[in-house]
Scaffold this motif. Structure first.
Motif, PDB file in Angstrom:
ATOM      1  N   TYR A   1       7.154  -0.426  -4.621  1.00 30.60           N
ATOM      2  CA  TYR A   1       7.013  -0.532  -3.162  1.00 30.60           C
ATOM      3  C   TYR A   1       8.276  -1.133  -2.556  1.00 30.60           C
ATOM      4  CZ  TYR A   1       5.275  -2.434   1.292  1.00 30.60           C
ATOM      5  OH  TYR A   1       5.109  -2.763   2.611  1.00 30.60           O
TER       6      TYR A   1
ATOM      7  N   LYS B   1      -1.329   2.826   8.836  1.00 32.95           N
ATOM      8  CA  LYS B   1      -0.229   3.006   7.885  1.00 32.95           C
ATOM      9  C   LYS B   1       0.021   1.695   7.138  1.00 32.95           C
ATOM     10  CE  LYS B   1       4.652   4.343   7.749  1.00 32.95           C
ATOM     11  NZ  LYS B   1       5.259   3.002   7.650  1.00 32.95           N
TER      12      LYS B   1
ATOM     13  N   GLU C   1      -0.521   1.064   3.168  1.00 34.49           N
ATOM     14  CA  GLU C   1       0.570   0.770   2.226  1.00 34.49           C
ATOM     15  C   GLU C   1       0.356  -0.565   1.515  1.00 34.49           C
ATOM     16  OE1 GLU C   1       4.021   1.100   4.921  1.00 34.49           O
ATOM     17  OE2 GLU C   1       4.425  -1.026   4.559  1.00 34.49           O
TER      18      GLU C   1
ATOM     19  N   GLU D   1      -2.486  -0.128  -1.021  1.00 32.66           N
ATOM     20  CA  GLU D   1      -2.072   0.767  -2.108  1.00 32.66           C
ATOM     21  C   GLU D   1      -1.326  -0.008  -3.195  1.00 32.66           C
ATOM     22  OE1 GLU D   1       0.398   4.064  -0.957  1.00 32.66           O
ATOM     23  OE2 GLU D   1       0.099   5.066  -2.886  1.00 32.66           O
TER      24      GLU D   1
END
Ligand SMILES: [Zn+2]
Length: 460
Positions: free
Chosen positions: A55, A391, A395, A398
């Motif tokens: 990430y 979003k 993220e 995730e």
């Protein structure tokens, strides 16, 4: 990012040798049974480490082995009347099923000991050639005293270990501190490979040294595993790898803490031993993953039914926020300030994770974000806010490997038929049938919730 390096006993900035690719090795399972929750913790924690590094733009090469030759596997094979390789194949397949439920991404390489045998034999021979190891009647031992740095990782130094040390009956090693690199076959039915020292099989520690070298090179960036592996397993890996290469084996070491069950040590004799498969009968894999990440990885974590219920409720709160956000009808308004405020949550989240993978802190930030989103949803949000918040939520979750399931889940035909039947029964005011279907679904761990957007399916 800073991590606590077990080797230096302090937090250090994690700097890979080659910034384009961080190399990471995690000790994998011995495949003679389903994995238990103690095994699952390192797999979840270090999978999260890898997801976080990615990430943050860091490429990672991740290797996690399968120990597919071991006394436990041989014993299991005798019990079940099948071959050791069949036992290993079976439990490797079962490992991948559990890993999938826990949203663990497969490693880049999952090497198996049985497929690495020529490399292991060459490694052992290399240690003999260097005078670090010796053979006695088909067994090969590492001569621990030849490696003066022994004990640096675990604090178990040679002077302490030699106090009261004895050579067990039947072993032919020269010194009680020496450990096996290769074990001669004891009976004809035991699985064995040909080697310069006769038929036999490798010791456990040499496997990881060999597989790490084979796939990641002589010096790796990060080696990780459970605290219980620190000694002797990891200490012996260092002795073997550095004994052969003369170079540092791993620059960083990370170890996760233990799991207790109802504040007691997990053990078969206490009958408080849970496999992941047991837990999955009662909970969604994401709940277990979320639970395992709810504590900082270095500390102990206590497993109990109450704490799993709490984890389930907390996770559901996050899921509900995401669903509400998705379902929200955008309002015509300018909420640019609220969109800008989202960055603050992202920064705080990164700050927590950058501090030795503080997933507990990061989850705390996620709940602050959830509260903020819920408040804004009550006042109405613009389409731009809705997109930006979704979003961000997506993220950040995730990276932790949570809130993945409902996105991909498709309702199967049988379930849809039941839902339709219940709706029809309700429309006809046939409450008995509707309730019976509700109970049938509940038995499958499914709750239906009526919302203004239709029926929402909640999996427990
Ligand atoms: Zn290992």
């Amino acid at each position: 990012m800073k991590i606590y390096n077990t080797l230096s006993r302090r937090k250090e900035e994690l700097v890979p040798q080659n910034k384009d690719m961080l190399t990471m090795y995690v000790c994998g399972p011995t495949v003679y049974n389903y994995i238990h929750i103690g095994n699952a913790r390192p797999f979840v924690v270090f999978d999260t480490m890898r997801k976080y590094l990615k990430y943050r733009g860091q490429n990672v090469k991740y290797v996690q082995n399968f120990t597919d030759v071991d006394d436990k596997i041989i014993n299991r094979a005798r019990e079940e009347g099948i071959s050791a390789l069949e036992v290993a194949d079976k439990y490797i397949a079962e490992y991948f099923k559990d890993a999938k439920e826990l949203n663990i991404t497969p490693a880049d390489v999952h090497p198996r000991v049985t497929e690495t045998m020529p490399d292991i034999i060459a490694f052992v021979q290399g240690l003999i050639d260097k005078g670090m190891a010796y053979e006695v009647d088909g067994d090969v031992y590492y001569e621990t005293r030849k490696f003066p740095k022994y004990g640096l990782l675990s604090g178990n130094f040679i002077e302490q270990l030699e106090v009261g040390a004895r050579i067990p009956e039947g072993e032919k090693k020269k010194d009680p501190l020496d450990f096996a690199l290769w074990k001669a076959r004891k009976s004809e039915d035991e699985i064995a490979w040909e080697s310069p020292w006769g038929m036999g099989r490798p010791g456990w520690h040499i496997e990881c040294s060999t597989m790490s070298k084979k796939y990641l090179g002589e010096t790796i960036d990060l080696h990780a595993g459970g605290q219980d592996l620190q000694f002797p397993h990891h200490e012996n890996e260092i002795a073997q790898s550095e004994g052969l290469s003369g170079k540092k084996f791993s620059n960083y070491w990370m170890h996760n803490g233990f799991i207790t069950v109802n504040n007691e040590k997990m053990s078969k004799s206490l009958n408080n031993f849970f496999t992941v498969r047991d837990i999955l009968k009662e909970y969604d894999g994401e709940v277990l993953r979320f639970f395992l990440l709810s504590a900082q990885y270095r500390g102990p974590i206590n497993f109990s039914h109450e704490l799993m219920e709490e984890a389930k409720t907390s996770l559901e709160r996050m899921r509900e926020c995401k669903r509400n956000l998705k379902a929200a009808v955008p309002a015509e308004k300018d909420d640019a300030d609220k969109i800008a405020a989202l960055d603050g949550f992202k920064n705080k989240y990164i700050e927590a994770m950058d501090d030795d993978l503080n997933t507990a802190g990061a989850i705390g930030v996620l709940f602050e974000l959830v509260r903020e989103i819920n408040t804004n949803l009550r006042d109405g949000v613009s389409a731009a806010y809705k997109d930006a918040a979704l979003k961000l939520l997506d993220e950040l979750t995730e990276v932790l490997g949570i809130l993945r399931k409902e996105d991909t889940e498709e309702i199967d035909a049988d379930l849809q038929a039941l839902i339709d039947k219940r709706q029809a029964a309700r429309a006809a005011k046939d409450w008995a049938t509707a309730d019976a279907i509700r109970d049938e679904l509940a038995a499958k761990g499914i709750t239906l919730k009526d919302t203004k957007d239709g029926i929402q399916i909640i999996r427990n």
